[in-house]
Motif scaffolding. Structure first.
Motif, PDB file in Angstrom:
ATOM      1  N   LEU A 189       0.842  -1.188   0.000  1.00 40.34           N
ATOM      2  CA  LEU A 189       0.000   0.000   0.000  1.00 40.34           C
ATOM      3  C   LEU A 189       0.885   1.247   0.000  1.00 40.34           C
ATOM      4  O   LEU A 189       1.711   1.417   0.905  1.00 40.34           O
ATOM      5  N   PRO A 190       0.744   2.130  -0.981  1.00 41.48           N
ATOM      6  CA  PRO A 190       1.519   3.371  -0.964  1.00 41.48           C
ATOM      7  C   PRO A 190       1.212   4.178   0.297  1.00 41.48           C
ATOM      8  O   PRO A 190       0.051   4.288   0.714  1.00 41.48           O
ATOM      9  N   LEU A 191       2.246   4.726   0.891  1.00 45.03           N
ATOM     10  CA  LEU A 191       2.069   5.491   2.122  1.00 45.03           C
ATOM     11  C   LEU A 191       1.076   6.627   1.951  1.00 45.03           C
ATOM     12  O   LEU A 191       0.319   6.964   2.869  1.00 45.03           O
ATOM     13  N   GLY A 196      -5.413  11.235   5.728  1.00 46.07           N
ATOM     14  CA  GLY A 196      -6.749  11.434   6.283  1.00 46.07           C
ATOM     15  C   GLY A 196      -7.249  10.314   7.169  1.00 46.07           C
ATOM     16  O   GLY A 196      -8.332  10.426   7.742  1.00 46.07           O
ATOM     17  N   GLN A 197      -6.496   9.232   7.287  1.00 44.88           N
ATOM     18  CA  GLN A 197      -6.951   8.115   8.108  1.00 44.88           C
ATOM     19  C   GLN A 197      -6.787   8.431   9.594  1.00 44.88           C
ATOM     20  O   GLN A 197      -5.805   9.046  10.010  1.00 44.88           O
ATOM     21  N   PRO A 198      -7.753   8.016  10.430  1.00 47.73           N
ATOM     22  CA  PRO A 198      -7.574   8.160  11.880  1.00 47.73           C
ATOM     23  C   PRO A 198      -6.527   7.161  12.356  1.00 47.73           C
ATOM     24  O   PRO A 198      -6.585   5.973  12.021  1.00 47.73           O
ATOM     25  N   SER A 222      -1.038  13.167   5.674  1.00 49.76           N
ATOM     26  CA  SER A 222      -1.321  13.744   6.983  1.00 49.76           C
ATOM     27  C   SER A 222      -2.373  12.885   7.672  1.00 49.76           C
ATOM     28  O   SER A 222      -3.374  12.500   7.076  1.00 49.76           O
ATOM     29  N   VAL A 223      -2.118  12.558   8.936  1.00 48.99           N
ATOM     30  CA  VAL A 223      -3.044  11.700   9.682  1.00 48.99           C
ATOM     31  C   VAL A 223      -3.417  12.393  10.986  1.00 48.99           C
ATOM     32  O   VAL A 223      -2.690  13.249  11.486  1.00 48.99           O
ATOM     33  N   ALA A 224      -4.554  12.013  11.514  1.00 47.84           N
ATOM     34  CA  ALA A 224      -5.013  12.542  12.796  1.00 47.84           C
ATOM     35  C   ALA A 224      -4.977  11.424  13.819  1.00 47.84           C
ATOM     36  O   ALA A 224      -5.609  10.377  13.633  1.00 47.84           O
ATOM     37  N   VAL A 225      -4.213  11.616  14.892  1.00 40.02           N
ATOM     38  CA  VAL A 225      -4.126  10.603  15.937  1.00 40.02           C
ATOM     39  C   VAL A 225      -5.407  10.629  16.752  1.00 40.02           C
ATOM     40  O   VAL A 225      -5.754  11.646  17.359  1.00 40.02           O
TER      41      VAL A 225
END
Length: 305
Positions: A189-191, A196-198, A222-225
């Motif tokens: 899976l490409p990084l 946008g994934q939690p 960019s991800v949201a923890v």
């Protein structure tokens, strides 16, 4: 030539009647023991086991090999006892440090082999959070210790007088709840697709969390923890429950007690290097012996990013 470890696995399954019970006896996880048995079947060129709903039984070929395997293992055990007396490993104590993943998946088979060879050596195992294990070796609290570092990550050189010997390098992989769309593909899976994934992640101060987030950001993801936990086991459980996705060492994904979707990432630049820390000067013979067992069982070469 058949690997004695795999012959011992065959004997254990024959005596226990199932792979899971044999794995418990040997200190393996069931998937790890299944891999050893599959390799033995490839070496033998024929099926050795028949799995059924109550466990597993040996085929005719398996029964034939079982007889020889027991003889080989008996001879090897006798040789180990004789060598133990010869080299003075007939007593004393070996103190081992480890972190949780290695203590669960890597150390038990090596300690089992050590115990069979040197039953009179007293063993103790203490769990540390890296890099505390290397400090414990330097202070003489343990004779050797399994530790790890992340690549990329902050360099943590060992204390003076302690050397690190790499044993294996594993990838960090994506884990999701079962059936999640991101784990459905067969390829890497490409990084960037994690954008946008939690994210379920480690505590903010954890070096791995900082490295993962930096690599994802560089890939435009960019991800949201959403949740944090200092434990990979809890991270995997939260992911399994659907609270988000996570990037964890492959060994943790494979050994998770909760169901997960797993997928490798592209590029495979997030790694965890597992090493054994020891004192090259003044080390105990028992520590040298266990280090040799670890090296022989787990050392494999991986590309350097």
């Amino acid at each position: 030539m058949y690997d004695p470890t795999r012959l011992a696995a065959l004997v254990a399954v024959a005596e226990a009647g199932s792979i899971s019970r044999a794995a418990d006896r040997l200190g393996y996880t069931a998937p790890a023991l299944s891999q050893q048995l599959a390799k033995l079947e490839r070496e033998a060129g024929t099926a050795l086991l028949v799995r059924h709903h109550r466990g597993a039984r040996l085929t005719a070929a398996g029964e034939l090999l079982l007889v020889r395997a027991r003889r080989v293992l008996d001879e090897l055990e006798q040789a180990r006892h004789e060598l133990s007396r010869l080299t003075g490993l007939s007593g004393g104590r070996l103190r081992v440090g480890t972190f949780m993943t290695a203590g669960t998946h890597l150390l038990p088979p090596a300690l089992n082999a050590f115990r069979r060879a040197h039953p009179d050596v007293e063993l103790s195992v203490t769990e540390y959070v890296p890099p505390q294990a290397t400090a414990a070796v330097a202070l003489g609290e343990v004779d050797l210790a399994l530790t790890h570092e992340y690549v990329p990550g902050e360099a943590m050189p060992p204390p003076e007088g302690v050397r690190l010997e790499p044993l294996l390098t594993e990838e960090l992989v994506l884990v999701t709840a079962p059936g999640h769309a991101l784990s459905a593909g067969a390829g890497r899976l490409p990084l960037a697709e994690l954008a946008g994934q939690p994210l379920v992640s480690m505590a903010p101060a954890n070096p791995n969390r900082r490295a993962v987030e930096a690599v994802l950001a560089a890939a435009g993801a960019s991800v949201a923890v959403r949740c944090e936990s200092p434990s990979y086991a809890v991270v995997c459980a939260l992911v399994s429950a659907g609270l988000g996705v996570a990037v964890v060492p492959e060994m943790m994904a494979e050994g998770s007690v909760t169901p997960l979707g797993v997928r490798r990432l592209d590029p495979p630049e997030l790694l965890r290097r597992i090493s054994v820390a020891y004192r090259p000067d003044g080390g105990a013979p028992a520590a040298d012996t266990l280090r040799a067992l670890l090296r022989g069982a787990f050392t494999r070469h991986s590309p350097t990013p």
